[in-house]
Design an enzyme around this catalytic site. Sequence first.
Site, PDB file in Angstrom:
ATOM      1  N   LYS A  43       0.818  -1.222   0.000  1.00 60.99           N
ATOM      2  CA  LYS A  43       0.000   0.000   0.000  1.00 60.99           C
ATOM      3  C   LYS A  43       0.848   1.267   0.000  1.00 60.99           C
ATOM      4  O   LYS A  43       0.337   2.348  -0.273  1.00 60.99           O
ATOM      5  CB  LYS A  43      -0.956  -0.005   1.191  1.00 60.99           C
ATOM      6  CG  LYS A  43      -2.104  -0.990   1.048  1.00 60.99           C
ATOM      7  CD  LYS A  43      -3.151  -0.523   0.041  1.00 60.99           C
ATOM      8  CE  LYS A  43      -4.246  -1.567  -0.113  1.00 60.99           C
ATOM      9  NZ  LYS A  43      -5.287  -1.191  -1.060  1.00 60.99           N
TER      10      LYS A  43
HETATM   11  C1  LIG Z   1      -2.606  -7.272   4.054  1.00 55.79           C
HETATM   12  C2  LIG Z   1      -3.383  -6.938   2.809  1.00 55.79           C
HETATM   13  N1  LIG Z   1      -3.564  -7.883   1.900  1.00 55.79           N
HETATM   14  C3  LIG Z   1      -4.272  -7.668   0.786  1.00 55.79           C
HETATM   15  C4  LIG Z   1      -4.853  -6.446   0.528  1.00 55.79           C
HETATM   16  C5  LIG Z   1      -5.656  -6.285  -0.720  1.00 55.79           C
HETATM   17  O1  LIG Z   1      -5.134  -5.326  -1.620  1.00 55.79           O
HETATM   18  P1  LIG Z   1      -6.116  -4.445  -2.481  1.00 55.79           P
HETATM   19  O2  LIG Z   1      -6.852  -3.547  -1.552  1.00 55.79           O
HETATM   20  O3  LIG Z   1      -5.241  -3.672  -3.418  1.00 55.79           O
HETATM   21  O4  LIG Z   1      -7.034  -5.385  -3.185  1.00 55.79           O
HETATM   22  C6  LIG Z   1      -4.686  -5.433   1.467  1.00 55.79           C
HETATM   23  C7  LIG Z   1      -5.306  -4.140   1.284  1.00 55.79           C
HETATM   24  O5  LIG Z   1      -5.326  -3.305   2.159  1.00 55.79           O
HETATM   25  C8  LIG Z   1      -3.923  -5.677   2.623  1.00 55.79           C
HETATM   26  O6  LIG Z   1      -3.748  -4.729   3.566  1.00 55.79           O
END
Ligand SMILES: Cc1ncc(COP(=O)(O)O)c(C=O)c1O
Length: 323
Positions: A43
């Site tokens: 992120k």
């Molecule tokens: C630990 C974790 N895994 C997966 C995701 C999923 O990513 P996305 O929001 O880009 O789909 C997030 C999103 O915040 C996350 O914090």
Amino acid sequence: MIYDNVLQLIGDTPIVKLNSLPEPHGAQVFIKLEGLNPGGSMKDRTALYLISQAEAAGQLRPGGTIVESSSGNLAIGLALVARQKGYRLICVVDPKISPVNLSIIQAYGAETVMVDQADEHGNYLRARLDKVQALVGQLGAFWPNQYNNPNNPEAHRRTTAQEIYEAFGEKLHWAVIPAGTCGLITGCSLGLKEHIPGIKIMAVDAVGSVTFGMPAGVRYQIGIGSAVVPGNMRRELYDEITHVSDAEAFSTARRLVNEEGLLVGGSAGAAVFAALKLARRLPAAEKVLAILPDRGDRYYNTIFSDEWLEKNGIELEKSAVKI
Ligand SMILES: Cc1ncc(COP(=O)(O)O)c(C=O)c1O
């Protein structure tokens, strides 16, 4: 290598081959370690791109305020970038946030507002979004709106997907990617399909998430899964979808640290669980890459705590056998 500032450390994360977990007769499994971004997750990339695009569009002016709803990782990324660029950040969070994440966000100097009204499945997304709207209205703040902002996937199309292509060339057969807001998976799908003919994408969702039409239910995985269908979800880009339970995700996260020396989060466990299952049915010459969104030190008190698992009725052994 000497960098001019911390923001230059975002991206260019390493790719590592798994040696112990995959079965010898299946495809090779690789992982991309997004936890090595300076804020600890992929992120950071999203935060940097959302803020720089808002600056370019005049939505964010010097000294301005940013308000966002986040389960933790976007909040940390935004906190890191906002402080470096001189913006005030207010993060709307909920009681499911890990206490460690909350402390990290505050350590970076961001403010937090906690909502407390869950829906009937224990999800707080609706309450968080309502709170964000109220704060944006009051403060005239910029709302990155990660569920619907096309710059969320665009950050990953431009950077994460590009790095994967640079590493593998056209010799990658599957990318296995966790889906929350769908920024990571949509951006990587777009970027990888632009460059690698025939590559397939597997979306990894949590059991209990409604993103792909399954019934809502209680889930303890953080970041992966959603209580609403994200605007950034592009079903036509994903070749297969798999739903992973909390126990499957967390038992795989524990196997990753024990057997591969990789201390990563629960959604990373979910991605690797799905990648191992997939690799078993593919020929040995094929390559599968799982993207692991964050590092595991944020989850000492949750997924790596036997007491926490027991309190929440999550039994790991059964799922470890199922891999
Ligand atoms: C630990 C974790 N895994 C997966 C995701 C999923 O990513 P996305 O929001 O880009 O789909 C997030 C999103 O915040 C996350 O914090």
